[in-house]
Design a protein around this motif. Structure first.
Motif, PDB file in Angstrom:
ATOM      1  N   ALA A 158       0.816  -1.133   0.140  1.00 51.87           N
ATOM      2  CA  ALA A 158      -0.036   0.032  -0.025  1.00 51.87           C
ATOM      3  C   ALA A 158       0.619   1.226  -0.078  1.00 51.87           C
ATOM      4  O   ALA A 158       0.305   2.475  -0.011  1.00 51.87           O
ATOM      5  CB  ALA A 158      -0.870   0.009   1.226  1.00 51.87           C
ATOM      6  N   GLY A 159       2.180   0.970  -0.100  1.00 51.23           N
ATOM      7  CA  GLY A 159       2.969   2.214  -0.245  1.00 51.23           C
ATOM      8  C   GLY A 159       3.338   3.141   0.934  1.00 51.23           C
ATOM      9  O   GLY A 159       3.790   4.101   1.208  1.00 51.23           O
ATOM     10  N   ILE A 160       3.388   2.148   2.112  1.00 49.40           N
ATOM     11  CA  ILE A 160       3.769   2.966   3.533  1.00 49.40           C
ATOM     12  C   ILE A 160       5.160   2.533   3.772  1.00 49.40           C
ATOM     13  O   ILE A 160       5.597   1.440   4.126  1.00 49.40           O
ATOM     14  CB  ILE A 160       2.809   2.173   4.656  1.00 49.40           C
ATOM     15  CG1 ILE A 160       1.537   2.499   4.483  1.00 49.40           C
ATOM     16  CG2 ILE A 160       3.271   2.661   6.075  1.00 49.40           C
ATOM     17  CD1 ILE A 160       0.359   1.755   5.415  1.00 49.40           C
ATOM     18  N   LYS A 161       6.035   3.651   3.786  1.00 43.83           N
ATOM     19  CA  LYS A 161       7.420   3.648   3.856  1.00 43.83           C
ATOM     20  C   LYS A 161       7.856   4.204   5.368  1.00 43.83           C
ATOM     21  O   LYS A 161       7.251   5.304   5.738  1.00 43.83           O
ATOM     22  CB  LYS A 161       7.982   4.405   2.834  1.00 43.83           C
ATOM     23  CG  LYS A 161       7.513   4.013   1.379  1.00 43.83           C
ATOM     24  CD  LYS A 161       8.114   4.809   0.203  1.00 43.83           C
ATOM     25  CE  LYS A 161       7.559   4.367  -1.170  1.00 43.83           C
ATOM     26  NZ  LYS A 161       8.066   5.142  -2.096  1.00 43.83           N
ATOM     27  N   THR A 162       8.999   3.452   6.073  1.00 42.89           N
ATOM     28  CA  THR A 162       9.133   3.767   7.490  1.00 42.89           C
ATOM     29  C   THR A 162      10.686   3.611   7.556  1.00 42.89           C
ATOM     30  O   THR A 162      11.448   3.518   6.543  1.00 42.89           O
ATOM     31  CB  THR A 162       8.669   2.648   8.265  1.00 42.89           C
ATOM     32  OG1 THR A 162       9.385   1.530   8.371  1.00 42.89           O
ATOM     33  CG2 THR A 162       7.076   2.511   8.170  1.00 42.89           C
ATOM     34  N   ASN A 163      11.103   4.486   8.644  1.00 41.09           N
ATOM     35  CA  ASN A 163      12.423   4.292   8.928  1.00 41.09           C
ATOM     36  C   ASN A 163      12.901   2.928   9.322  1.00 41.09           C
ATOM     37  O   ASN A 163      12.164   1.916   9.223  1.00 41.09           O
ATOM     38  CB  ASN A 163      12.820   5.364  10.101  1.00 41.09           C
ATOM     39  CG  ASN A 163      12.241   5.047  11.494  1.00 41.09           C
ATOM     40  OD1 ASN A 163      11.411   3.893  11.572  1.00 41.09           O
ATOM     41  ND2 ASN A 163      12.377   5.765  12.406  1.00 41.09           N
TER      42      ASN A 163
END
Length: 395
Positions: A105-110
């Protein structure tokens, strides 16, 4: 294209009956012409086979040998499984739907595994999916790290996933479905005269969540507030036309709108001359201090159960002079209008003293006033405060 985000917690997807109730809310939104992004938590709560705590128990719980990256790999499967199950249910009822993991879904994190911070939400995959589908089901609580590995967002992460998606998709609403019909002025299991709130401001609900209300995670409210996305806290089991509690910038503001509590605190008292050493020790060991007062004689602060035991060991090892009181409870009153209302502190002190409740510590902020009491007196304390501030107030 009008989009609504609907998040369903663990109890809302725990079994066939619960999922059918959740289905009604999704079908209703689709029938009204909305595209729906559904965010799901893992199935059930502690004890259920696929709940997060149950997955952790498979590898020894707190005694696991897995590192944080490997733990994220494990616990993220709970939400992924839930996504597949709910997507199947939608398709069985002839709803055009597609399931996605958080990374899909395109959720990008550190790279902070177990408590990752979201850096960006790329909505292209969801928007592309809406071309052929009415519903996109997204696994909550997770994203993709800068290293290209799956991460989890910490406890309450599915609420945060929903709010972030709502903000990125510019949704009309973000609905948080749970097993209660909305926010109340206090925990109805403890407070006899707790009342339902039709409307509340972002600040007030965030403060109530920070101070112990379990209905929604405060980070999710903060995200929605920044994006000006109205949120609604609703019950999965209610009729589709019951909108629960609406959270918005225009929410009604009262001197006091709610009473909350936190249990299991330990109060520490350290001589002021040791304060620098103590606070540095706590910071160096990632122990977060809550509810702190400093005067000429002592620094007084509170820690939760696990953190308090670590602090006791640290202070003993470093020969710090300290005393402590276990089994304390923090009771709080919350309201955006209290700063402009005289006599609030006096009313709090009077309400507690009239019930012979000892106040161990107090502190206040812009929209919250706290009092520390013994754990055995917390129920009497929150009821006294609720009666004093809310019972005869129109909310």
């Amino acid at each position: 294209m009008d989009i609504i985000v609907k998040k369903f917690g663990g109890t809302s997807v725990q079994d066939d009956e619960a999922r059918l109730h959740a289905l009604r809310h999704v079908k209703d939104a689709v029938s009204k012409g909305f595209k729906v992004a559904v965010v799901v938590s893992a199935i059930g709560r502690q004890g259920a086979p696929y709940a997060t705590d149950s997955l952790l128990s498979l590898v020894g719980g707190k005694d696991t040998l897995l590192d944080k990256r490997e733990l994220d790999m494990l616990v993220s499967t709970g939400e992924i499984l839930s996504t597949g199950v709910f997507t199947e249910l939608l398709k069985q009822h002839d709803i055009k739907a597609i399931g996605m993991t958080g990374p899909d879904a395109g959720i990008k994190t550190n790279n902070e595994y177990q408590n990752a911070k979201v850096l960006d939400v790329d909505t292209r995959s969801i928007l592309d999916a809406f071309a052929d589908n009415d519903v996109v089901v997204v696994a909550g609580f997770q994203g993709l790290s800068q290293e290209g590995r799956i991460t989890t967002l910490g406890r309450g992460g599915s609420d945060t996933s929903a709010a972030l998606l709502a903000a990125a998709l510019r949704a009309k609403y973000c609905d948080i479905f749970t097993d209660v019909s909305g926010m109340m002025t206090g925990d109805p299991r403890v407070i006899k005269h707790a009342r339902f709130l039709n409307e509340i401001s972002y600040d007030e609900v965030a403060n109530m969540a920070h101070e112990g209300a379990k209905v929604i995670h405060p980070r999710a409210v903060e995200v929605a507030q920044q994006a000006h996305i109205p949120m609604r806290i609703r019950s999965t089991w209610d009729d589709v036309d019951k909108l629960g509690t609406v959270i918005s910038q225009n929410g009604i503001k009262h001197p006091v709108i709610g009473v909350t509590h936190q249990l299991g605190l330990t109060q520490f008292r350290v001589p002021t001359e040791h304060s620098d050493k103590v606070l540095s020790l706590l910071a160096d060991h990632d122990i977060s201090v809550d509810f702190i007062n400093i005067n000429s004689e002592a620094v007084v602060f509170n820690l939760t159960g696990k953190a308090s035991e670590r602090a006791k060991s640290l202070f003993t090892a470093h020969e710090v002079d300290f005393s402590f009181t276990d089994d304390c409870a923090k009771v709080s009153i919350v309201g955006s209008g209290m700063m402009d209302t005289p006599g609030v502190v006096a009313t709090l002190v009077t309400a507690l003293s009239q019930k012979d409740i000892d106040i161990l510590q107090t502190s206040d902020g812009f929209s919250t006033i706290w009092a520390l009491v013994t754990g055995s007196q917390f129920a009497k304390a929150v009821n006294a405060l609720h009666d004093a501030f809310i019972l005869n107030q129109t909310v």
